[in-house]
Design an enzyme around this catalytic site. Structure first.
Site, PDB file in Angstrom:
ATOM      1  N   PRO A 114      38.382  63.769  69.077  1.00 10.29           N
ATOM      2  CA  PRO A 114      38.261  63.723  67.634  1.00 10.29           C
ATOM      3  C   PRO A 114      38.979  64.817  66.878  1.00 10.29           C
ATOM      4  O   PRO A 114      39.658  64.559  65.569  1.00 10.29           O
ATOM      5  CB  PRO A 114      36.612  64.265  67.502  1.00 10.29           C
ATOM      6  CG  PRO A 114      36.291  65.008  68.811  1.00 10.29           C
ATOM      7  CD  PRO A 114      36.993  64.313  69.727  1.00 10.29           C
ATOM      8  N   GLU A 146      30.221  68.182  76.215  1.00  7.21           N
ATOM      9  CA  GLU A 146      30.862  68.932  75.282  1.00  7.21           C
ATOM     10  C   GLU A 146      32.257  68.807  74.807  1.00  7.21           C
ATOM     11  O   GLU A 146      32.809  69.441  73.934  1.00  7.21           O
ATOM     12  CB  GLU A 146      30.565  70.650  75.384  1.00  7.21           C
ATOM     13  CG  GLU A 146      30.554  71.459  74.162  1.00  7.21           C
ATOM     14  CD  GLU A 146      30.053  71.117  72.965  1.00  7.21           C
ATOM     15  OE1 GLU A 146      29.169  70.244  72.797  1.00  7.21           O
ATOM     16  OE2 GLU A 146      30.741  71.398  71.825  1.00  7.21           O
ATOM     17  N   ARG A 178      45.989  42.715  72.030  1.00 12.06           N
ATOM     18  CA  ARG A 178      46.187  41.458  71.494  1.00 12.06           C
ATOM     19  C   ARG A 178      47.556  41.366  70.722  1.00 12.06           C
ATOM     20  O   ARG A 178      47.945  40.415  70.374  1.00 12.06           O
ATOM     21  CB  ARG A 178      45.170  41.434  70.220  1.00 12.06           C
ATOM     22  CG  ARG A 178      45.127  42.449  69.427  1.00 12.06           C
ATOM     23  CD  ARG A 178      43.594  42.465  68.584  1.00 12.06           C
ATOM     24  NE  ARG A 178      43.351  41.292  67.969  1.00 12.06           N
ATOM     25  CZ  ARG A 178      43.905  40.787  66.796  1.00 12.06           C
ATOM     26  NH1 ARG A 178      44.660  41.497  66.236  1.00 12.06           N
ATOM     27  NH2 ARG A 178      43.427  39.637  66.563  1.00 12.06           N
ATOM     28  N   ASP A 234      47.495  39.761  60.084  1.00 10.60           N
ATOM     29  CA  ASP A 234      46.336  40.291  60.047  1.00 10.60           C
ATOM     30  C   ASP A 234      46.587  41.439  58.950  1.00 10.60           C
ATOM     31  O   ASP A 234      47.645  42.068  58.817  1.00 10.60           O
ATOM     32  CB  ASP A 234      46.030  40.994  61.622  1.00 10.60           C
ATOM     33  CG  ASP A 234      45.294  40.058  62.302  1.00 10.60           C
ATOM     34  OD1 ASP A 234      44.715  39.276  61.759  1.00 10.60           O
ATOM     35  OD2 ASP A 234      45.271  40.396  63.461  1.00 10.60           O
TER      36      ASP A 234
HETATM   37  C1  LIG Z   1      30.348  65.056  72.031  1.00  7.21           C
HETATM   38  S1  LIG Z   1      32.572  64.705  72.290  1.00  7.21           S
HETATM   39  C2  LIG Z   1      32.896  66.387  72.233  1.00  7.21           C
HETATM   40  C3  LIG Z   1      33.392  66.920  70.930  1.00  7.21           C
HETATM   41  C4  LIG Z   1      33.958  68.250  70.840  1.00  7.21           C
HETATM   42  N1  LIG Z   1      32.980  69.251  71.140  1.00  7.21           N
HETATM   43  C5  LIG Z   1      34.583  68.653  69.434  1.00  7.21           C
HETATM   44  O1  LIG Z   1      33.995  69.192  68.586  1.00  7.21           O
HETATM   45  O2  LIG Z   1      35.937  68.461  69.227  1.00  7.21           O
HETATM   46  C6  LIG Z   1      32.871  64.453  73.929  1.00  7.21           C
HETATM   47  C7  LIG Z   1      34.029  63.520  74.187  1.00  7.21           C
HETATM   48  O3  LIG Z   1      33.947  62.217  73.407  1.00  7.21           O
HETATM   49  C8  LIG Z   1      35.175  61.831  72.818  1.00  7.21           C
HETATM   50  N2  LIG Z   1      35.495  61.521  71.428  1.00  7.21           N
HETATM   51  C9  LIG Z   1      34.235  62.014  70.557  1.00  7.21           C
HETATM   52  N3  LIG Z   1      34.838  61.628  69.376  1.00  7.21           N
HETATM   53  C10 LIG Z   1      35.849  61.169  69.310  1.00  7.21           C
HETATM   54  C11 LIG Z   1      36.649  60.320  68.491  1.00  7.21           C
HETATM   55  N4  LIG Z   1      36.488  60.336  67.091  1.00  7.21           N
HETATM   56  N5  LIG Z   1      37.945  59.832  68.676  1.00  7.21           N
HETATM   57  C12 LIG Z   1      38.108  59.835  70.340  1.00  7.21           C
HETATM   58  N6  LIG Z   1      37.427  60.483  71.174  1.00  7.21           N
HETATM   59  C13 LIG Z   1      36.429  61.028  70.591  1.00  7.21           C
HETATM   60  C14 LIG Z   1      36.275  62.871  73.447  1.00  7.21           C
HETATM   61  O4  LIG Z   1      36.895  62.469  74.744  1.00  7.21           O
HETATM   62  C15 LIG Z   1      35.374  64.042  73.739  1.00  7.21           C
HETATM   63  O5  LIG Z   1      35.718  64.971  74.441  1.00  7.21           O
END
Ligand SMILES: C[S@@+](CC[C@H](N)C(=O)[O-])C[C@H]1O[C@@H](n2cnc3c(N)ncnc32)[C@H](O)[C@@H]1O
Length: 228
Positions: A87, A114, A151, A166
């Site tokens: 994220p 986490e 795609r 698109d």
């Molecule tokens: C619960 S999340 C961990 C978030 C982390 N503690 C933070 O606050 O940045 C677990 C995993 O989900 C994936 N993930 C969660 N949200 C995401 C997003 N918006 N985009 C891409 N990957 C995401 C990532 O690989 C991340 O390491």
């Protein structure tokens, strides 16, 4: 194109990758998708891949070693574009999908729990977020990237469902579209679309695309103005 996914939950991908356009892209050989469970690269008891965070805090973090071992086991990984799903990455867009579709080999690393040890970041070329919200793992983000990239690969879509019309392709939202019946509960298909005049249809579609983008996503027009 080759896409390799590193995940602790490979079973999550089977339905999505075995259906519709991603299935078709694989069938025609436009994309070859491999999924590696990096738990297989753990050297610890019970194939453990996570540990507590130094300094304390909730949840478990993925360790860097099994991810590094899995990554370096992939043939040609040095030349592949290595992407971490997080994220905290750059927000994914159609423009990035277009850029990624030109690469020969993508490696997508899915976090979970986490998150991951900070040193995992040093193993990748880019970090991608699929939006400003937190998912349980990177798997759904990896599916988003695989779908949006597949795609765009040559031969995957037939010409009459071309991605060039698109939304986002040229920085605008797509114009409204209609199919039969010509009238539904008093709502009629615009006359121009059944006129048979292709020039008028094109003009109408361009104007509607602009109007719709102005109404719903003025930020896209501002972005395009900045580019010019
Ligand atoms: C619960 S999340 C961990 C978030 C982390 N503690 C933070 O606050 O940045 C677990 C995993 O989900 C994936 N993930 C969660 N949200 C995401 C997003 N918006 N985009 C891409 N990957 C995401 C990532 O690989 C991340 O390491």
């Amino acid at each position: 194109m080759k896409i390799t996914i590193l995940s602790l939950f490979p079973e999550m991908f089977s339905d999505v990758f075995g259906t519709s356009m991603i299935w078709h892209a694989s069938e025609i050989g436009a994309v070859q998708i491999d999924i590696i469970n990096f738990r297989d690269f753990s050297t610890l008891k019970h194939k453990k891949v996570d540990d507590a965070s130094f300094g304390g805090g909730p949840g478990m973090l993925l360790s860097v070693e099994p991810i590094y071992r899995a990554l370096t086991s992939i043939e040609g990984y040095q030349n592949a574009t290595k992407i971490l799903l997080t994220p905290q990455g750059q927000t994914y867009s159609q423009e990035q999908a277009k850029n990624l579709s030109k690469k020969d080999h993508l490696i997508l690393i899915c976090g979970h729990y986490e998150g991951f040890d900070e040193r995992v970041r040093s193993l990748v070329d880019m970090e991608i977020s699929i939006g400003d919200y937190v998912l349980t793992g990177g798997e759904i983000g990896a599916m988003v990237i695989v779908d949006s990239v597949s795609r765009l690969l040559p031969g995957v879509l037939s010409s009459n469902e071309s991605f060039e019309q698109d939304s986002f392709y040229d920085g605008m939202l797509e114009h409204p579209q209609y199919t039969r019946p010509q009238e539904f509960m008093g709502m009629k298909v615009p006359d121009v679309l059944i006129s048979g005049n292709h020039q008028d249809v094109d003009k109408w579609r361009k104007a509607e695309s602009l109007k719709r983008t102005q109404e719903r996503r003025p930020d896209l027009l501002k972005k395009a103005e900045k580019k010019d």
